[in-house]
Design a protein around this motif. Structure first.
Motif, PDB file in Angstrom:
ATOM      1  N   MET A   1       0.844  -1.179   0.000  1.00  9.85           N
ATOM      2  CA  MET A   1       0.000   0.000   0.000  1.00  9.85           C
ATOM      3  C   MET A   1       0.889   1.242   0.000  1.00  9.85           C
ATOM      4  N   ASN A   2       0.608   2.176  -0.882  1.00 12.51           N
ATOM      5  CA  ASN A   2       1.384   3.408  -1.025  1.00 12.51           C
ATOM      6  C   ASN A   2       0.583   4.556  -0.419  1.00 12.51           C
ATOM      7  N   THR A   3       0.963   4.967   0.794  1.00 15.59           N
ATOM      8  CA  THR A   3       0.292   6.082   1.456  1.00 15.59           C
ATOM      9  C   THR A   3       1.346   7.059   1.960  1.00 15.59           C
ATOM     10  N   PHE A   4       1.147   8.330   1.613  1.00 19.97           N
ATOM     11  CA  PHE A   4       2.089   9.370   2.009  1.00 19.97           C
ATOM     12  C   PHE A   4       1.297  10.521   2.612  1.00 19.97           C
ATOM     13  N   SER A   5       1.773  11.057   3.723  1.00 22.59           N
ATOM     14  CA  SER A   5       1.135  12.193   4.385  1.00 22.59           C
ATOM     15  C   SER A   5       2.180  13.262   4.657  1.00 22.59           C
ATOM     16  N   CYS A   6       1.797  14.518   4.472  1.00 24.37           N
ATOM     17  CA  CYS A   6       2.701  15.610   4.833  1.00 24.37           C
ATOM     18  C   CYS A   6       1.919  16.902   5.008  1.00 24.37           C
ATOM     19  N   GLU A   7       2.610  17.878   5.546  1.00 23.32           N
ATOM     20  CA  GLU A   7       2.069  19.216   5.773  1.00 23.32           C
ATOM     21  C   GLU A   7       2.962  20.189   5.031  1.00 23.32           C
ATOM     22  N   PHE A  68      -2.676  19.928   4.883  1.00 18.36           N
ATOM     23  CA  PHE A  68      -2.208  18.600   5.256  1.00 18.36           C
ATOM     24  C   PHE A  68      -2.782  17.666   4.209  1.00 18.36           C
ATOM     25  N   VAL A  69      -1.931  16.918   3.523  1.00 10.61           N
ATOM     26  CA  VAL A  69      -2.391  16.057   2.440  1.00 10.61           C
ATOM     27  C   VAL A  69      -1.993  14.610   2.699  1.00 10.61           C
ATOM     28  N   ASN A  70      -2.787  13.721   2.127  1.00 10.49           N
ATOM     29  CA  ASN A  70      -2.552  12.290   2.217  1.00 10.49           C
ATOM     30  C   ASN A  70      -2.921  11.710   0.864  1.00 10.49           C
ATOM     31  N   GLY A  71      -2.105  10.807   0.350  1.00  9.09           N
ATOM     32  CA  GLY A  71      -2.440  10.193  -0.925  1.00  9.09           C
ATOM     33  C   GLY A  71      -1.367   9.252  -1.417  1.00  9.09           C
ATOM     34  N   ARG A  87      14.433  14.564 -10.978  1.00  8.94           N
ATOM     35  CA  ARG A  87      13.358  13.764 -10.369  1.00  8.94           C
ATOM     36  C   ARG A  87      12.369  14.703  -9.702  1.00  8.94           C
ATOM     37  N   SER A  88      11.106  14.345  -9.772  1.00  7.00           N
ATOM     38  CA  SER A  88      10.090  15.133  -9.073  1.00  7.00           C
ATOM     39  C   SER A  88       9.101  14.193  -8.407  1.00  7.00           C
ATOM     40  N   LEU A  89       8.505  14.662  -7.323  1.00 10.33           N
ATOM     41  CA  LEU A  89       7.512  13.888  -6.591  1.00 10.33           C
ATOM     42  C   LEU A  89       6.117  14.376  -6.950  1.00 10.33           C
ATOM     43  N   SER A  90       5.209  13.429  -7.156  1.00  8.09           N
ATOM     44  CA  SER A  90       3.816  13.754  -7.456  1.00  8.09           C
ATOM     45  C   SER A  90       2.927  13.022  -6.461  1.00  8.09           C
ATOM     46  N   LEU A  91       1.874  13.701  -6.028  1.00  5.58           N
ATOM     47  CA  LEU A  91       0.945  13.114  -5.069  1.00  5.58           C
ATOM     48  C   LEU A  91      -0.471  13.194  -5.612  1.00  5.58           C
ATOM     49  N   ARG A  92      -1.131  12.054  -5.737  1.00  2.00           N
ATOM     50  CA  ARG A  92      -2.555  12.013  -6.062  1.00  2.00           C
ATOM     51  C   ARG A  92      -3.274  12.119  -4.721  1.00  2.00           C
ATOM     52  N   VAL A  93      -3.877  13.269  -4.462  1.00  2.00           N
ATOM     53  CA  VAL A  93      -4.429  13.585  -3.144  1.00  2.00           C
ATOM     54  C   VAL A  93      -5.733  12.814  -2.901  1.00  2.00           C
ATOM     55  N   ASN A  94      -5.769  12.109  -1.770  1.00  2.00           N
ATOM     56  CA  ASN A  94      -6.980  11.405  -1.332  1.00  2.00           C
ATOM     57  C   ASN A  94      -7.694  12.158  -0.215  1.00  2.00           C
ATOM     58  N   ASP A  95      -6.919  12.723   0.713  1.00  2.00           N
ATOM     59  CA  ASP A  95      -7.469  13.480   1.834  1.00  2.00           C
ATOM     60  C   ASP A  95      -6.737  14.812   1.921  1.00  2.00           C
ATOM     61  N   LEU A  96      -7.477  15.846   2.307  1.00  5.83           N
ATOM     62  CA  LEU A  96      -6.886  17.171   2.441  1.00  5.83           C
ATOM     63  C   LEU A  96      -7.517  17.864   3.636  1.00  5.83           C
ATOM     64  N   SER A  97      -6.677  18.430   4.497  1.00  4.72           N
ATOM     65  CA  SER A  97      -7.132  19.231   5.636  1.00  4.72           C
ATOM     66  C   SER A  97      -6.491  20.602   5.521  1.00  4.72           C
ATOM     67  N   PHE A  98      -7.204  21.616   5.958  1.00  2.00           N
ATOM     68  CA  PHE A  98      -6.680  22.979   5.930  1.00  2.00           C
ATOM     69  C   PHE A  98      -6.057  23.311   7.263  1.00  2.00           C
ATOM     70  N   GLY A  99      -4.913  23.985   7.215  1.00  2.00           N
ATOM     71  CA  GLY A  99      -4.254  24.492   8.403  1.00  2.00           C
ATOM     72  C   GLY A  99      -4.467  25.983   8.475  1.00  2.00           C
ATOM     73  N   ASN A 113     -10.787  27.350   7.618  1.00  2.00           N
ATOM     74  CA  ASN A 113      -9.939  26.803   8.669  1.00  2.00           C
ATOM     75  C   ASN A 113     -10.677  26.698   9.983  1.00  2.00           C
ATOM     76  N   PRO A 114     -10.366  25.775  10.832  1.00  2.00           N
ATOM     77  CA  PRO A 114      -9.756  24.530  10.429  1.00  2.00           C
ATOM     78  C   PRO A 114     -10.857  23.584   9.956  1.00  2.00           C
ATOM     79  N   SER A 115     -10.607  22.815   8.966  1.00  2.33           N
ATOM     80  CA  SER A 115     -11.576  21.828   8.507  1.00  2.33           C
ATOM     81  C   SER A 115     -10.840  20.730   7.789  1.00  2.33           C
ATOM     82  N   LYS A 116     -11.505  19.610   7.649  1.00  3.13           N
ATOM     83  CA  LYS A 116     -10.932  18.496   6.929  1.00  3.13           C
ATOM     84  C   LYS A 116     -11.880  18.138   5.817  1.00  3.13           C
ATOM     85  N   VAL A 117     -11.341  17.897   4.663  1.00  2.76           N
ATOM     86  CA  VAL A 117     -12.141  17.503   3.523  1.00  2.76           C
ATOM     87  C   VAL A 117     -11.778  16.078   3.201  1.00  2.76           C
ATOM     88  N   GLU A 118     -12.696  15.155   3.452  1.00  4.64           N
ATOM     89  CA  GLU A 118     -12.489  13.771   3.102  1.00  4.64           C
ATOM     90  C   GLU A 118     -12.798  13.631   1.625  1.00  4.64           C
TER      91      GLU A 118
END
Length: 125
Positions: A1-7, A68-71, A87-99, A113-118
């Motif tokens: 499973m490929n899951t990445f999260s960052c802010e 805050f993204v996850n994907g 090289r570049s990194l690409s993220l297909r966003v699944n979850d996004l939260s606002f800071g 803000n603040p909210s989370k968008v599923e």
């Protein structure tokens, strides 16, 4: 499973486009700090949100917005103008939260803000 999260913070306003088949997508670039002190570097990630959610979220993704993204993370290898490999990194966003916001008159807060968008492909919004 490929899951990445960052802010991070969006480095330029999100761009809403459509594919040739008519699918909407919203692209934005995220800058995320990694490490501490003198060893701190910035990780640059190209993020994409697809479908109707791209149309909905695009106006809420201005330059400077903290998110805050996850994907799913992928790496693209390309040839630079000078002939070296890049090289570049690409993220297909699944979850996004606002800071915190972009530093507007509300003390860094905006109406999103603040909210989370599923992001769920089964929800037709």
């Amino acid at each position: 499973m490929n899951t990445f999260s960052c802010e991070g913070r969006i480095v330029q306003n999100a761009e809403l486009r459509q594919t040739n088949s008519g699918d909407a997508l919203s692209n934005f670039r995220l800058a995320s700090n990694v490490g501490f002190g003198e060893k701190q570097t910035t990780l640059w990630i190209d993020c994409t949100i697809w479908g109707k959610r791209a149309q909905t979220l695009n106006p809420m993704l201005p330059k400077g917005q903290q998110v805050f993204v996850n994907g799913e993370l992928s790496e693209r290898v390309y040839q630079k103008k000078d002939g070296t490999e890049g090289r570049s990194l690409s993220l297909r966003v699944n979850d996004l939260s606002f800071g915190k916001g972009t530093g507007d008159a509300n003390g860094g807060q905006n109406q999103h803000n603040p909210s989370k968008v599923e992001i769920d492909d089964d929800i037709p919004f």
